[in-house]
Enzyme design. Sequence first.
Site, PDB file in Angstrom:
ATOM      1  N   ARG A 160      -0.325   4.307  -0.774  1.00  0.00           N
ATOM      2  CA  ARG A 160      -1.181   5.393  -0.250  1.00  0.00           C
ATOM      3  C   ARG A 160      -1.331   6.619  -1.162  1.00  0.00           C
ATOM      4  NH1 ARG A 160      -3.508   1.842   2.834  1.00  0.00           N
ATOM      5  NH2 ARG A 160      -2.613   1.493   4.893  1.00  0.00           N
ATOM      6  N   ASN A 200      -6.522   0.619  -3.153  1.00  0.00           N
ATOM      7  CA  ASN A 200      -7.395   1.350  -2.224  1.00  0.00           C
ATOM      8  C   ASN A 200      -6.831   2.721  -1.856  1.00  0.00           C
ATOM      9  OD1 ASN A 200      -5.320   0.191  -0.714  1.00  0.00           O
ATOM     10  ND2 ASN A 200      -6.594  -0.151   1.088  1.00  0.00           N
ATOM     11  N   HIS A 217      -9.139 -10.466  -1.102  1.00  0.00           N
ATOM     12  CA  HIS A 217      -9.000 -10.236   0.340  1.00  0.00           C
ATOM     13  C   HIS A 217     -10.153 -11.012   0.975  1.00  0.00           C
ATOM     14  CE1 HIS A 217      -8.613  -7.464   3.977  1.00  0.00           C
ATOM     15  NE2 HIS A 217      -9.787  -8.028   4.157  1.00  0.00           N
ATOM     16  N   HIS A 265       0.427   3.858   8.256  1.00  0.00           N
ATOM     17  CA  HIS A 265      -0.605   4.739   8.813  1.00  0.00           C
ATOM     18  C   HIS A 265       0.080   5.849   9.607  1.00  0.00           C
ATOM     19  CE1 HIS A 265      -4.152   2.388   7.786  1.00  0.00           C
ATOM     20  NE2 HIS A 265      -3.543   1.302   8.197  1.00  0.00           N
ATOM     21  N   HIS A 288       0.863  -1.185   0.000  1.00  0.00           N
ATOM     22  CA  HIS A 288       0.000   0.000   0.000  1.00  0.00           C
ATOM     23  C   HIS A 288       0.900   1.235   0.000  1.00  0.00           C
ATOM     24  CE1 HIS A 288      -3.723  -2.280   0.730  1.00  0.00           C
ATOM     25  NE2 HIS A 288      -2.974  -3.052   1.488  1.00  0.00           N
ATOM     26  N   HIS A 336      -2.784 -12.560   1.731  1.00  0.00           N
ATOM     27  CA  HIS A 336      -2.513 -12.719   3.179  1.00  0.00           C
ATOM     28  C   HIS A 336      -3.288 -13.830   3.889  1.00  0.00           C
ATOM     29  CE1 HIS A 336      -6.018 -10.104   3.124  1.00  0.00           C
ATOM     30  NE2 HIS A 336      -5.327  -9.012   2.911  1.00  0.00           N
ATOM     31  N   ASP A 369       2.027  -6.871   2.509  1.00  0.00           N
ATOM     32  CA  ASP A 369       0.862  -6.096   2.952  1.00  0.00           C
ATOM     33  C   ASP A 369       1.306  -4.861   3.740  1.00  0.00           C
ATOM     34  OD1 ASP A 369      -1.728  -5.210   3.290  1.00  0.00           O
ATOM     35  OD2 ASP A 369      -2.314  -6.798   4.689  1.00  0.00           O
ATOM     36  N   ASN A 378      -5.364  -6.552   9.576  1.00  0.00           N
ATOM     37  CA  ASN A 378      -6.419  -7.270   8.861  1.00  0.00           C
ATOM     38  C   ASN A 378      -5.784  -8.109   7.750  1.00  0.00           C
ATOM     39  OD1 ASN A 378      -8.442  -8.099   7.133  1.00  0.00           O
ATOM     40  ND2 ASN A 378      -9.470  -6.110   7.038  1.00  0.00           N
TER      41      ASN A 378
HETATM   42 ZN   LIG Z   1      -6.032  -7.141   2.513  1.00  0.00          ZN
END
Ligand SMILES: [Zn+2]
Length: 441
Positions: free
Chosen positions: A73, A103, A190, A320, A71, A243, A316, A289
């Site tokens: 971002r 995402n 996912h 944050h 990710h 994952h 993954d 998650n």
């Molecule tokens: Zn995921």
Amino acid sequence: MTGARGTGPDRWLIRGVTVAGYGGCAGGIADILLSGGSIVAIEPGLNHSGARVLDADGLIALPGLVDLHTHLREPGREDAETVETGTAAAALGGYTAVHAMANTDPVADTAGVVEQVWRLGRAAGHCDVQPVGAVTVGLAGARLAELGTMADSVARVRVFSDDGRCVADPLLMRRALEYVKAFDGVIAQHAQEPRLTEGAQLNEGEMSASLGLAGWPAVAEEAIIARDCLLAAHVGSALHICHVSTAGSAEIIRWAKSKGWPVTAEVTPHHLLLTDELASGYDPVFKVNPPLRTSADVVELRRALADGTIDCVATDHAPHPVEAKETEWSEAAFGMTGLETALRVVQEAMVDTGLLDWAGIADRMSIRPARIGRLAGHGSPLEVGVPANLTLYDPASPPAAVVPAGASKSRNTPFAGLELPGRVVATFLRGTPTVLDGKLA
Ligand SMILES: [Zn+2]
């Protein structure tokens, strides 16, 4: 593909390195000559006139690592990470290519957004960035995104995922699998049954009960994986499972593979090393998650990665900002950073336990993820003629505590303070170093 930092004219001689999987001489020790962006020779005692020499005594050479699940971002959450900082973290971790999850804000569900991410990756130049396209518009799970136009774009998207959310609707999942079959795409799921995980905070078990946190049952993951393996078989199209976190998931995937179905899977470094017992102090750095599971799950995940049931390791990496993690457990964001520590964690979990050798690590962290991600120019075993994407790693570096202050903009590593073995010494992208002596080049 040629990046800003991938086309240097330098010739490099990597001297006396142990080449994972190389059978050319006793012990696999050889010199590697890089020129024009490719590996031009691998043999002991190479002549080095005119080349810059890197003395690699005691180091392992691996094909440049490939992450199927990062990710970055950007666009939208540049306070957590940018393509520049995330790819710098990737290079420091030994990666030469990462798949950037969809995402973002806006979601990468159109040709325009995936091309933007692809261009940002080229401009950053620390490693190649392969955008992942969303399966559904806005990750809303209601209708298919423009999968074909993303596949046809300059980003040439082949992996599609609503990661962060599950494609829960079985008909939509079927249609997505059918659609990508035409251009050899893959749907990366996912696996999280939404109704079974409403409000879930932590693996459902003794720890969630004692902490009074809503449990996240293994069956919520396993039910979706079983369903989607059946759908992939029915459609004859490629499914990749993100994952994997439970022993039962590994067992279902083993069964699906025994049928010859087109299913692949990944496991994260944190699920190979950490358990839900770490949540006992309510520190949300361990909130992720899917959640950390039990030590019995960890044992089975390691076994499944060793025997090839689980194809590869994917980080993954989920950065944050401080305010999203340093809050009450139930309010905190899910996710952990992982790019800079992945190889060290995998050494601890898989190599130092005797479950995989370094050729196995090359397979699980470079060769197979590149193949699953349909990524040209990466994931080739180190041999003459292939692009010079490689990682030099010192497995004998004394265990050192992880410091959460690397290139990533975020600090939410669950490994902070933990002593891990090994050190990434250098990373080469098409013959040019992105990392030297453990620092950005
Ligand atoms: Zn995921």
